[in-house]
Design a protein around this motif. Sequence first.
Motif, mmCIF file in Angstrom:
data_model
loop_
_atom_site.group_PDB
_atom_site.id
_atom_site.type_symbol
_atom_site.label_atom_id
_atom_site.label_comp_id
_atom_site.label_asym_id
_atom_site.label_seq_id
_atom_site.Cartn_x
_atom_site.Cartn_y
_atom_site.Cartn_z
ATOM 1 N N VAL A 424 0.686 -1.281 0.092
ATOM 2 C CA VAL A 424 0.008 0.056 -0.002
ATOM 3 C C VAL A 424 0.757 1.285 0.236
ATOM 4 C CG1 VAL A 424 -1.601 1.342 1.300
ATOM 5 C CG2 VAL A 424 -2.086 -1.125 1.093
ATOM 6 N N MET A 425 1.669 1.288 0.740
ATOM 7 C CA MET A 425 2.691 2.423 1.011
ATOM 8 C C MET A 425 3.528 2.824 -0.301
ATOM 9 S SD MET A 425 2.180 3.676 3.988
ATOM 10 C CE MET A 425 0.829 2.803 4.516
ATOM 11 N N GLN A 426 3.786 1.895 -1.155
ATOM 12 C CA GLN A 426 4.516 2.107 -2.318
ATOM 13 C C GLN A 426 3.618 2.152 -3.525
ATOM 14 O OE1 GLN A 426 6.816 -1.391 -2.038
ATOM 15 N NE2 GLN A 426 8.638 -0.128 -1.460
ATOM 16 N N HIS A 427 2.219 2.073 -3.328
ATOM 17 C CA HIS A 427 1.235 2.102 -4.392
ATOM 18 C C HIS A 427 0.810 3.693 -4.803
ATOM 19 C CE1 HIS A 427 -2.056 1.165 -7.238
ATOM 20 N NE2 HIS A 427 -1.638 0.155 -7.350
ATOM 21 N N GLN A 428 0.876 3.685 -6.139
ATOM 22 C CA GLN A 428 0.702 5.199 -6.680
ATOM 23 C C GLN A 428 -0.657 5.717 -6.171
ATOM 24 O OE1 GLN A 428 -1.390 6.318 -9.231
ATOM 25 N NE2 GLN A 428 -0.586 8.437 -9.246
ATOM 26 N N ALA A 429 -1.639 5.158 -6.120
ATOM 27 C CA ALA A 429 -2.855 5.552 -5.728
ATOM 28 C C ALA A 429 -2.720 6.022 -4.300
ATOM 29 C CB ALA A 429 -3.898 4.432 -5.910
ATOM 30 N N PHE A 430 -2.130 5.234 -3.349
ATOM 31 C CA PHE A 430 -1.998 5.579 -2.099
ATOM 32 C C PHE A 430 -1.026 6.896 -2.061
ATOM 33 C CE2 PHE A 430 -0.255 5.577 2.321
ATOM 34 C CZ PHE A 430 -1.353 5.645 3.101
ATOM 35 N N THR A 431 -0.174 6.692 -2.688
ATOM 36 C CA THR A 431 1.111 7.921 -2.393
ATOM 37 C C THR A 431 0.284 9.389 -3.039
ATOM 38 O OG1 THR A 431 2.347 7.271 -4.472
ATOM 39 C CG2 THR A 431 2.910 6.360 -2.307
ATOM 40 N N SER A 432 -0.313 9.268 -4.174
ATOM 41 C CA SER A 432 -1.034 10.326 -4.682
ATOM 42 C C SER A 432 -2.244 10.844 -3.890
ATOM 43 C CB SER A 432 -1.306 10.020 -6.006
ATOM 44 O OG SER A 432 -2.697 9.113 -6.116
ATOM 45 N N GLY A 433 -2.707 9.947 -3.027
ATOM 46 C CA GLY A 433 -3.792 10.303 -2.105
ATOM 47 C C GLY A 433 -5.235 10.008 -3.117
ATOM 48 N N ASN A 434 -5.096 9.497 -4.200
ATOM 49 C CA ASN A 434 -6.342 9.168 -4.952
ATOM 50 C C ASN A 434 -6.935 7.795 -4.700
ATOM 51 O OD1 ASN A 434 -8.133 9.548 -7.126
ATOM 52 N ND2 ASN A 434 -6.911 9.045 -8.635
ATOM 53 N N PHE A 435 -7.462 7.475 -3.933
ATOM 54 C CA PHE A 435 -7.843 6.202 -3.317
ATOM 55 C C PHE A 435 -9.129 6.120 -2.648
ATOM 56 C CE2 PHE A 435 -5.498 7.383 0.066
ATOM 57 C CZ PHE A 435 -5.962 7.119 1.471
ATOM 58 N N ASP A 436 -9.966 5.086 -2.742
ATOM 59 C CA ASP A 436 -11.213 4.977 -1.864
ATOM 60 C C ASP A 436 -11.149 3.648 -0.933
ATOM 61 O OD1 ASP A 436 -11.976 3.247 -3.718
ATOM 62 O OD2 ASP A 436 -12.956 4.809 -4.814
ATOM 63 N N THR A 437 -12.472 3.491 -0.660
ATOM 64 C CA THR A 437 -12.578 2.257 0.323
ATOM 65 C C THR A 437 -12.704 0.781 -0.511
ATOM 66 O OG1 THR A 437 -15.029 2.489 0.257
ATOM 67 C CG2 THR A 437 -14.077 3.368 2.205
ATOM 68 N N HIS A 438 -12.476 0.953 -2.112
ATOM 69 C CA HIS A 438 -12.234 -0.018 -2.889
ATOM 70 C C HIS A 438 -10.821 -0.352 -3.134
ATOM 71 C CE1 HIS A 438 -16.641 -0.070 -3.020
ATOM 72 N NE2 HIS A 438 -16.716 1.121 -3.576
ATOM 73 N N PHE A 439 -10.006 0.185 -2.348
ATOM 74 C CA PHE A 439 -8.453 0.204 -2.759
ATOM 75 C C PHE A 439 -7.919 -1.232 -2.967
ATOM 76 C CE2 PHE A 439 -4.093 -0.713 -1.912
ATOM 77 C CZ PHE A 439 -3.577 0.407 -2.402
ATOM 78 N N VAL A 440 -8.436 -2.229 -1.975
ATOM 79 C CA VAL A 440 -7.977 -3.575 -2.119
ATOM 80 C C VAL A 440 -8.601 -4.332 -3.282
ATOM 81 C CG1 VAL A 440 -8.281 -5.818 -0.839
ATOM 82 C CG2 VAL A 440 -7.704 -3.890 0.455
ATOM 83 N N LYS A 441 -9.927 -3.984 -3.345
ATOM 84 C CA LYS A 441 -10.569 -4.587 -4.567
ATOM 85 C C LYS A 441 -10.062 -4.396 -6.033
ATOM 86 C CE LYS A 441 -14.846 -3.397 -5.420
ATOM 87 N NZ LYS A 441 -16.321 -3.359 -5.421
ATOM 88 N N LYS A 442 -9.585 -3.091 -6.004
ATOM 89 C CA LYS A 442 -8.961 -2.285 -7.356
ATOM 90 C C LYS A 442 -7.732 -2.609 -7.502
ATOM 91 C CE LYS A 442 -11.970 2.049 -7.422
ATOM 92 N NZ LYS A 442 -11.821 3.568 -7.335
ATOM 93 N N TYR A 443 -6.890 -2.845 -6.345
ATOM 94 C CA TYR A 443 -5.491 -3.051 -6.746
ATOM 95 C C TYR A 443 -4.653 -4.033 -6.149
ATOM 96 C CZ TYR A 443 -6.237 2.032 -7.535
ATOM 97 O OH TYR A 443 -6.829 3.288 -8.337
ATOM 98 N N PHE A 444 -5.223 -4.671 -5.117
ATOM 99 C CA PHE A 444 -4.621 -5.843 -4.603
ATOM 100 C C PHE A 444 -4.875 -7.143 -4.951
ATOM 101 C CE2 PHE A 444 -4.256 -8.953 -1.159
ATOM 102 C CZ PHE A 444 -2.616 -9.067 -0.990
ATOM 103 N N THR A 445 -3.870 -8.129 -5.376
ATOM 104 C CA THR A 445 -4.159 -9.576 -5.700
ATOM 105 C C THR A 445 -2.923 -10.323 -4.910
ATOM 106 O OG1 THR A 445 -2.827 -9.431 -7.552
ATOM 107 C CG2 THR A 445 -5.303 -8.896 -7.957
ATOM 108 N N PRO A 446 -3.055 -11.536 -4.575
ATOM 109 C CA PRO A 446 -2.006 -12.281 -3.879
ATOM 110 C C PRO A 446 -0.607 -12.280 -5.040
ATOM 111 C CG PRO A 446 -4.272 -13.397 -3.869
ATOM 112 C CD PRO A 446 -4.432 -12.154 -4.846
#
Length: 494
Positions: A424-446
């Motif tokens: 999360v800390m290294q993801h562009q969506a988080f570092t840019s502040g452009n994210f919402d409660t769907h962060f995991v669903k949108k960006y995270f996979t095992p």
Amino acid sequence: MQKILVANRGEIAIRVMRSAREMGIKTVAVYSAADRTALHVRYADEAVYIGEAPANQSYLVGEKIIEACRQTGADAIHPGYGFLSENPSFAALVREAGLTLIGPSPEAMEIMGNKLSAKAAALKYNIPMVPGTEEAITDVADAKLRAIEVGFPILIKAAAGGGGKGMRIVDRAEDFEEQMQLAVSEATSAFGDGSVFIERYVSSPRHIEIQVLGDTHGNIVHLFERECSVQRRHQKVIEEAPSSVLTPEIRAEMGRCAVDVARSVNYTGAGTVEFILDENLNFYFLEMNTRLQVEHPVTELITGLDLVKEQIKIARGEALSFKQEDLQISGHALELRVYAEDPANNFLPDIGTLQTYITPQGPGVRVDDGFEQGMEIPIYYDPMIAKLITYGSTREEAIERMIRAIDEYQITGITTTLGFGKFVMQHQAFTSGNFDTHFVKKYFTPEVLQHQDEAEARIAAILFEQLLSNKSSVSIDSSTTTQQASNWVKNRRA
């Protein structure tokens, strides 16, 4: 107030006891069979056994907590979070026993513990609400018509709910009745209350909450906001303060609304008013949590206040020593909940022994925990091991410190959320502040963690080869060196 019984366990029990000790107040721990050797038991001045490991035989039995106070002479109870912290019946039991609860009144808990009565209280002050029903649904046909008026998709929510239970998103009118039945059934099973209501579904929400403090003299202030939008299964994993998207004007308005919500129930103590923020930065009242939040440390770091000490002072009848205009935001703070969970397996809880447990240190790093090396993670309670908190003068510095702290955190024997936190800390969506409660669903996979593992394994192999060949230098591919070794590999089962 001479002696406080902390009706909780783990990190929050120790955190409360530390503040009490600094104030010269004795503390009493309670413990179950699973926690006989727990750190909070050893830290307290006294400890009382209250039952078997399951919480419904120990930490959730209010009468045992009251009896422990009688045995030890404790005159006040701090409930922490979870367990009995938002139980109005327990709050009434404490009052009837002539003891002081370090928290709000039973009446405030009762009103704010139900989303519908909370909404009714907030509406007295014209707090913005998501369009929907203001009362429990009794007629499904009428509710369906209202849903059509509001517009699909809509959200069916349990009035007594939390943690995503009793909640259903409905995209089409023809699915409404079936989803309503499922929501009612789940709410009845989870909370013993099948009451549900509907709201328009905000498709890209951010979760913003405002910390409030109210004393017994009518003074109520807010301590600014926390952003809690990175969640899994409707449960928070990463929080920060302040939010990266609020303007000073929106912050001030949300703070005013939070104070009014607290005022609607004559709130005393520490509480949190939660809002959702849509993509146009419109905010709507969600609920109020009538306790100290897990994520309270980030507020402490940006305000310089000790919220537990403030709770104790308020419970002693003291007036707040500051006014709203005295408060200001200084710096930025982040919190990662370090769970014994496997992010690669839908964040399912993991249990085992902490074969290695070494916490990070250094400037701007705080760890609130209740474990040490060699201890077991019990299956009976929440799987959170610790809260890893970092602070910096800017958001960027706080993020950099969090990455460094994750890299230094050594845990083996169980799988944890540390690797996910670094992702999360290294993801562009988080570092840019452009994210919402769907962060995991949108960006995270095992797979992203697997790739991280493979890169770190390559680094380890190269370094090991260098060690064997006794070379003084080695050339490493630049695409590999950009990924610093984290503890995700270390966190696999030994």
